[in-house]
Scaffold this active site. Sequence first.
Site, PDB file in Angstrom:
ATOM      1  N   SER A  23      -6.271  -2.736  -2.013  1.00 22.85           N
ATOM      2  CA  SER A  23      -6.335  -3.476  -3.278  1.00 22.85           C
ATOM      3  C   SER A  23      -4.964  -4.068  -3.575  1.00 22.85           C
ATOM      4  O   SER A  23      -3.968  -3.735  -2.929  1.00 22.85           O
ATOM      5  CB  SER A  23      -6.769  -2.560  -4.435  1.00 22.85           C
ATOM      6  OG  SER A  23      -5.808  -1.546  -4.650  1.00 22.85           O
ATOM      7  N   ASP A  79      -5.684   3.613   2.477  1.00 24.40           N
ATOM      8  CA  ASP A  79      -5.778   4.009   1.073  1.00 24.40           C
ATOM      9  C   ASP A  79      -6.308   5.431   1.053  1.00 24.40           C
ATOM     10  O   ASP A  79      -6.863   5.903   2.051  1.00 24.40           O
ATOM     11  CB  ASP A  79      -6.708   3.079   0.283  1.00 24.40           C
ATOM     12  CG  ASP A  79      -6.468   3.150  -1.219  1.00 24.40           C
ATOM     13  OD1 ASP A  79      -5.739   2.287  -1.752  1.00 24.40           O
ATOM     14  OD2 ASP A  79      -7.000   4.073  -1.868  1.00 24.40           O
ATOM     15  N   ASP A  93      -3.795  10.352   2.765  1.00 26.69           N
ATOM     16  CA  ASP A  93      -2.847  10.600   1.688  1.00 26.69           C
ATOM     17  C   ASP A  93      -1.452  10.534   2.290  1.00 26.69           C
ATOM     18  O   ASP A  93      -1.068  11.401   3.086  1.00 26.69           O
ATOM     19  CB  ASP A  93      -3.112  11.983   1.088  1.00 26.69           C
ATOM     20  CG  ASP A  93      -2.082  12.400   0.048  1.00 26.69           C
ATOM     21  OD1 ASP A  93      -1.165  11.605  -0.260  1.00 26.69           O
ATOM     22  OD2 ASP A  93      -2.186  13.543  -0.453  1.00 26.69           O
ATOM     23  N   ILE A  94      -0.685   9.518   1.939  1.00 22.33           N
ATOM     24  CA  ILE A  94       0.610   9.322   2.591  1.00 22.33           C
ATOM     25  C   ILE A  94       1.639  10.375   2.207  1.00 22.33           C
ATOM     26  O   ILE A  94       2.699  10.451   2.822  1.00 22.33           O
ATOM     27  CB  ILE A  94       1.184   7.916   2.318  1.00 22.33           C
ATOM     28  CG1 ILE A  94       1.435   7.716   0.821  1.00 22.33           C
ATOM     29  CG2 ILE A  94       0.277   6.840   2.898  1.00 22.33           C
ATOM     30  CD1 ILE A  94       2.341   6.560   0.514  1.00 22.33           C
ATOM     31  N   ASN A 111       3.820   0.169   1.289  1.00 19.99           N
ATOM     32  CA  ASN A 111       3.434  -0.480   0.045  1.00 19.99           C
ATOM     33  C   ASN A 111       2.859   0.480  -0.992  1.00 19.99           C
ATOM     34  O   ASN A 111       2.970   0.230  -2.190  1.00 19.99           O
ATOM     35  CB  ASN A 111       2.402  -1.574   0.353  1.00 19.99           C
ATOM     36  CG  ASN A 111       1.723  -2.095  -0.890  1.00 19.99           C
ATOM     37  OD1 ASN A 111       2.305  -2.855  -1.665  1.00 19.99           O
ATOM     38  ND2 ASN A 111       0.472  -1.674  -1.116  1.00 19.99           N
ATOM     39  N   TYR A 132       9.760   6.983 -11.872  1.00 19.20           N
ATOM     40  CA  TYR A 132       9.519   5.797 -11.048  1.00 19.20           C
ATOM     41  C   TYR A 132      10.829   5.155 -10.617  1.00 19.20           C
ATOM     42  O   TYR A 132      11.015   4.813  -9.438  1.00 19.20           O
ATOM     43  CB  TYR A 132       8.668   4.813 -11.836  1.00 19.20           C
ATOM     44  CG  TYR A 132       8.134   3.653 -11.031  1.00 19.20           C
ATOM     45  CD1 TYR A 132       7.224   3.851 -10.001  1.00 19.20           C
ATOM     46  CD2 TYR A 132       8.512   2.345 -11.332  1.00 19.20           C
ATOM     47  CE1 TYR A 132       6.709   2.789  -9.275  1.00 19.20           C
ATOM     48  CE2 TYR A 132       8.005   1.272 -10.614  1.00 19.20           C
ATOM     49  CZ  TYR A 132       7.103   1.500  -9.593  1.00 19.20           C
ATOM     50  OH  TYR A 132       6.594   0.434  -8.874  1.00 19.20           O
ATOM     51  N   LYS A 191      12.089   4.801  -6.751  1.00 17.40           N
ATOM     52  CA  LYS A 191      12.351   3.500  -6.141  1.00 17.40           C
ATOM     53  C   LYS A 191      13.827   3.328  -5.778  1.00 17.40           C
ATOM     54  O   LYS A 191      14.159   2.656  -4.790  1.00 17.40           O
ATOM     55  CB  LYS A 191      11.876   2.381  -7.069  1.00 17.40           C
ATOM     56  CG  LYS A 191      10.357   2.327  -7.230  1.00 17.40           C
ATOM     57  CD  LYS A 191       9.637   2.217  -5.889  1.00 17.40           C
ATOM     58  CE  LYS A 191       8.146   1.966  -6.056  1.00 17.40           C
ATOM     59  NZ  LYS A 191       7.445   1.862  -4.757  1.00 17.40           N
TER      60      LYS A 191
END
Length: 248
Positions: free
Chosen positions: A15, A36, A62-63, A89, A153, A157
Amino acid sequence: MGIQNRVALITGSASGMGKQTALRFAEQGAAVVINDIDAEKVRATVDEFSARGHRVLGAVADIGNKAAVDGMVKQTIDAFGRIDILVNNAGMERAGALRKLSEADWDVTINVNLKGTFLCTQAVHGHMVENKHGRIVNIASRAWLGGAGQTPYSSAKAGVVGMTRALAIELGRAGITVNCVAPGLIHTPMWDELPEKDQQFLLSRQPTGKLGEPDDIANTLLFLADDDSGFVTGQVLYVCGGRSLFAG
């Protein structure tokens, strides 16, 4: 030279920005792996791409789980023989004032955004070293510069940016480039979930006054994944409509 006949593994690609990136890569002749955690979304995306005649593989994983990531990489190599491009991503955000954030909010944000990027990169890099070629592109965010209510977050990042720079140095002599794209406000499902008043506030601080589109990110990723971009590494490319010019 482009990316024709290259194999691209793109996490979180059922998505939003990830899906649009996978589509752009497929249109340029690459075989793409759709990842995903949602099996139904993966299946639907694979069916859509297959119907368009693209070479595509679905990988539900699940990464944040090493065994799942290792299995996904093996599945990809078994299907296509190699991995040339990795786009980290997949991401998510838990926002809120520091006093209201839970340990679980912190853990899940770090697990998906930072640990997931580490695990996927670790799993593919040995294969790329053997082939003396690789393109790794990580998705950070303008938020790595800091933002109120974005402590987990922004921390995750910022870690992705640091990882990108460290790996660019470590892997450069193996023919592997590692770069980072930092999107700003992009029209994705995450954006659509925001209350309208929050959307209006964010847009009021946007120099362009408008959202970016997933294709803006996809085109940047396509450039960094290209065989001809071998002298670009360790960089953070902002695709944010100028939002990075302002703090907070």
